[in-house]
Design an enzyme around this catalytic site. Structure first.
Site, PDB file in Angstrom:
ATOM      1  N   GLY A   9       0.775  -1.236   0.000  1.00 47.65           N
ATOM      2  CA  GLY A   9       0.000   0.000   0.000  1.00 47.65           C
ATOM      3  C   GLY A   9       0.803   1.280   0.000  1.00 47.65           C
ATOM      4  O   GLY A   9       0.219   2.371  -0.076  1.00 47.65           O
ATOM      5  N   LEU A  12       3.632   2.604  -5.755  1.00 47.46           N
ATOM      6  CA  LEU A  12       3.064   3.443  -6.809  1.00 47.46           C
ATOM      7  C   LEU A  12       1.532   3.426  -6.822  1.00 47.46           C
ATOM      8  O   LEU A  12       0.886   4.483  -6.779  1.00 47.46           O
ATOM      9  CB  LEU A  12       3.615   2.949  -8.162  1.00 47.46           C
ATOM     10  CG  LEU A  12       3.007   3.505  -9.438  1.00 47.46           C
ATOM     11  CD1 LEU A  12       3.274   4.990  -9.561  1.00 47.46           C
ATOM     12  CD2 LEU A  12       3.571   2.758 -10.658  1.00 47.46           C
ATOM     13  N   TYR A 134       8.279 -14.384 -12.657  1.00 51.17           N
ATOM     14  CA  TYR A 134       7.210 -13.469 -12.238  1.00 51.17           C
ATOM     15  C   TYR A 134       5.879 -13.869 -12.877  1.00 51.17           C
ATOM     16  O   TYR A 134       4.835 -13.902 -12.209  1.00 51.17           O
ATOM     17  CB  TYR A 134       7.580 -12.043 -12.645  1.00 51.17           C
ATOM     18  CG  TYR A 134       6.545 -10.995 -12.345  1.00 51.17           C
ATOM     19  CD1 TYR A 134       6.458 -10.405 -11.087  1.00 51.17           C
ATOM     20  CD2 TYR A 134       5.657 -10.577 -13.328  1.00 51.17           C
ATOM     21  CE1 TYR A 134       5.512  -9.429 -10.812  1.00 51.17           C
ATOM     22  CE2 TYR A 134       4.708  -9.606 -13.069  1.00 51.17           C
ATOM     23  CZ  TYR A 134       4.648  -9.039 -11.804  1.00 51.17           C
ATOM     24  OH  TYR A 134       3.697  -8.068 -11.549  1.00 51.17           O
ATOM     25  N   LYS A 138       2.351 -15.035 -11.005  1.00 42.34           N
ATOM     26  CA  LYS A 138       1.142 -14.224 -11.140  1.00 42.34           C
ATOM     27  C   LYS A 138      -0.004 -15.012 -11.772  1.00 42.34           C
ATOM     28  O   LYS A 138      -1.166 -14.883 -11.374  1.00 42.34           O
ATOM     29  CB  LYS A 138       1.446 -12.967 -11.965  1.00 42.34           C
ATOM     30  CG  LYS A 138       2.250 -11.913 -11.211  1.00 42.34           C
ATOM     31  CD  LYS A 138       1.435 -11.291 -10.085  1.00 42.34           C
ATOM     32  CE  LYS A 138       2.104 -10.093  -9.457  1.00 42.34           C
ATOM     33  NZ  LYS A 138       1.280  -9.457  -8.413  1.00 42.34           N
ATOM     34  N   PRO A 161      -3.573  -4.923 -15.116  1.00 45.93           N
ATOM     35  CA  PRO A 161      -3.270  -3.616 -15.706  1.00 45.93           C
ATOM     36  C   PRO A 161      -2.156  -3.715 -16.745  1.00 45.93           C
ATOM     37  O   PRO A 161      -1.338  -4.643 -16.712  1.00 45.93           O
ATOM     38  CB  PRO A 161      -2.808  -2.778 -14.508  1.00 45.93           C
ATOM     39  CG  PRO A 161      -2.272  -3.776 -13.543  1.00 45.93           C
ATOM     40  CD  PRO A 161      -3.013  -5.067 -13.769  1.00 45.93           C
ATOM     41  N   CYS A 162      -2.152  -2.770 -17.667  1.00 45.80           N
ATOM     42  CA  CYS A 162      -0.984  -2.635 -18.540  1.00 45.80           C
ATOM     43  C   CYS A 162       0.116  -1.924 -17.751  1.00 45.80           C
ATOM     44  O   CYS A 162       0.030  -1.823 -16.523  1.00 45.80           O
ATOM     45  CB  CYS A 162      -1.363  -1.881 -19.821  1.00 45.80           C
ATOM     46  SG  CYS A 162      -2.072  -0.239 -19.545  1.00 45.80           S
ATOM     47  N   HIS A 177      11.082   0.111 -13.790  1.00 43.58           N
ATOM     48  CA  HIS A 177      10.439  -0.085 -15.083  1.00 43.58           C
ATOM     49  C   HIS A 177      10.872   1.036 -16.022  1.00 43.58           C
ATOM     50  O   HIS A 177      11.572   1.969 -15.636  1.00 43.58           O
ATOM     51  CB  HIS A 177       8.924  -0.127 -14.918  1.00 43.58           C
ATOM     52  CG  HIS A 177       8.443  -1.374 -14.261  1.00 43.58           C
ATOM     53  ND1 HIS A 177       8.172  -1.454 -12.914  1.00 43.58           N
ATOM     54  CD2 HIS A 177       8.190  -2.611 -14.759  1.00 43.58           C
ATOM     55  CE1 HIS A 177       7.772  -2.679 -12.611  1.00 43.58           C
ATOM     56  NE2 HIS A 177       7.781  -3.398 -13.707  1.00 43.58           N
ATOM     57  N   ARG A 213       4.053  -0.324 -26.249  1.00 42.89           N
ATOM     58  CA  ARG A 213       3.464  -0.580 -24.931  1.00 42.89           C
ATOM     59  C   ARG A 213       2.244   0.317 -24.701  1.00 42.89           C
ATOM     60  O   ARG A 213       2.179   1.440 -25.197  1.00 42.89           O
ATOM     61  CB  ARG A 213       4.482  -0.310 -23.812  1.00 42.89           C
ATOM     62  CG  ARG A 213       5.674  -1.241 -23.759  1.00 42.89           C
ATOM     63  CD  ARG A 213       5.297  -2.658 -23.375  1.00 42.89           C
ATOM     64  NE  ARG A 213       6.466  -3.534 -23.281  1.00 42.89           N
ATOM     65  CZ  ARG A 213       6.933  -4.277 -24.284  1.00 42.89           C
ATOM     66  NH1 ARG A 213       6.336  -4.230 -25.460  1.00 42.89           N
ATOM     67  NH2 ARG A 213       7.979  -5.063 -24.106  1.00 42.89           N
ATOM     68  N   ASP A 275      15.479  -5.715 -26.135  1.00 42.89           N
ATOM     69  CA  ASP A 275      14.187  -5.043 -26.290  1.00 42.89           C
ATOM     70  C   ASP A 275      13.078  -5.668 -25.441  1.00 42.89           C
ATOM     71  O   ASP A 275      12.098  -5.018 -25.138  1.00 42.89           O
ATOM     72  CB  ASP A 275      13.738  -5.104 -27.753  1.00 42.89           C
ATOM     73  CG  ASP A 275      14.242  -3.923 -28.570  1.00 42.89           C
ATOM     74  OD1 ASP A 275      14.605  -2.897 -27.963  1.00 42.89           O
ATOM     75  OD2 ASP A 275      14.267  -4.036 -29.802  1.00 42.89           O
TER      76      ASP A 275
END
Length: 319
Positions: A9, A12, A134, A138, A161-162, A177, A213, A275
């Site tokens: 919490g 971000l 990861y 998930k 989410p994206c 990121h 993206r 990439d």
């Protein structure tokens, strides 16, 4: 009144939720950070739930990182996230929580797939090799959600989410990121070697700059998570993403950040660096069926707000 525990919490998305919900008095919120307990530890997780006594959980806590951090630490990303997720979901069940919303990511989808990707395609093939640890951890949240629902009738669901960005991001150079990483490096470039004219400075984009993206502003995502909490009643995951036509290239991201900093130098691509996935375009058709008129914040405007926040809060930013 709902008592909502937000794991992770203080990050971000948690900070964005704090900002959105501070203007309302609909639920009681508890934003738990790492200081509130180590969610890798079952006893610490149970102690947190005993303390907060939540009726609802928004599960954001995870070991996360950018492309290069994932590539070098797939085992850690797998084991740590499996531990955290299992502890949170099992403890939420034992406490009789009415709803748990766990946060997944569009990067968990199969590497080889058709586009746009949608909620039915999560398990249709192996994820990209760069972040398989990861991704599988998930994906298993979705499996667990269905299993808890099948056995106990639990309303455990997930959001996908994206790529998220905004104020209070993690700017640590080796784990960040792409957007916070670029913000950190651009700020550093502008403030080092003051004897060099800005026009002569070069900002380097890692990779070709061509991958595409979708990016969602953290405050937009927070609004959508609150909507899911109050209105979405399905175990099936839901993609929370901007529209397909709002997809941008990594080079365009660099240009937007340069503009927000008023950078007058050159932008070049270092093609010796990886990439990652070329694209992972997600369909928000399901979201739009519920919220056809939701307005996403303009990308350039959100980048400007994010850059300004970093400059103004440089001393306390995570870096």
């Amino acid at each position: 009144m709902r008592k909502v525990l937000v794991t992770g919490g203080t990050g971000l998305v948690g900070k964005a939720l704090q900002q959105i919900t501070s203007e309302e008095d609909v639920e009681s919120w508890y934003f738990a950070g790492s200081k509130d307990g180590d969610l890798k530890d079952l006893n610490a997780t149970k102690a947190l739930f005993e303390k907060v006594q939540p009726t609802h959980v928004i599960h954001l806590a995870a070991m996360v990182g950018g492309l290069f951090h994932n590539m070098n630490n797939n085992l850690d990303f797998l084991r740590i996230n499996l531990q955290i997720n299992d502890n949170v979901l099992q403890t939420a069940h034992e406490h009789g929580c009415l709803k748990v919303i766990s946060c997944l990511s569009t990067c968990i989808f199969p590497d080889k797939t058709t586009y746009p990707i949608d909620e039915t395609m999560v398990h249709n093939g192996p994820p990209h090799t760069s972040n398989y640890g990861y991704s599988y951890a998930k994906r298993l949240i979705d499996v667990q959600n269905h299993a808890y629902h099948d056995k106990y009738g639990c309303m455990f669901t997930s959001i996908i989410p994206c790529n998220i960005f905004g104020p209070n991001d993690n700017y640590k150079h080796d784990v960040s990121h792409v957007i916070p990483g670029m913000i950190y490096r651009m700020h550093k470039l502008l403030n080092e070697n003051p004897q060099v004219a800005q026009e002569d400075k070069v900002f380097t984009v890692y990779g070709s700059g061509k991958p595409l993206r979708q990016f969602i502003y953290s405050l937009d995502l927070a609004k959508l998570i609150v909507w899911v909490l109050r209105n979405y009643e399905s175990v099936e995951p839901i993609i929370l993403s901007v529209d397909e036509e709002q997809e941008v290239s990594i080079f365009q991201v660099a240009q937007a950040i340069a503009q927000a900093f008023n950078f007058r130098g050159k932008i070049e691509c270092d093609t010796s660096k990886a990439d990652g996935q070329y694209k992972k375009t997600a369909s928000n058709k399901k979201l739009r069926s519920f919220l056809p008129n939701f307005q996403f914040t303009d990308f350039d405007k959100a980048i400007k707000v994010s850059v300004d926040w970093y400059i103004q809060h440089y001393d306390e930013a995570r870096k």
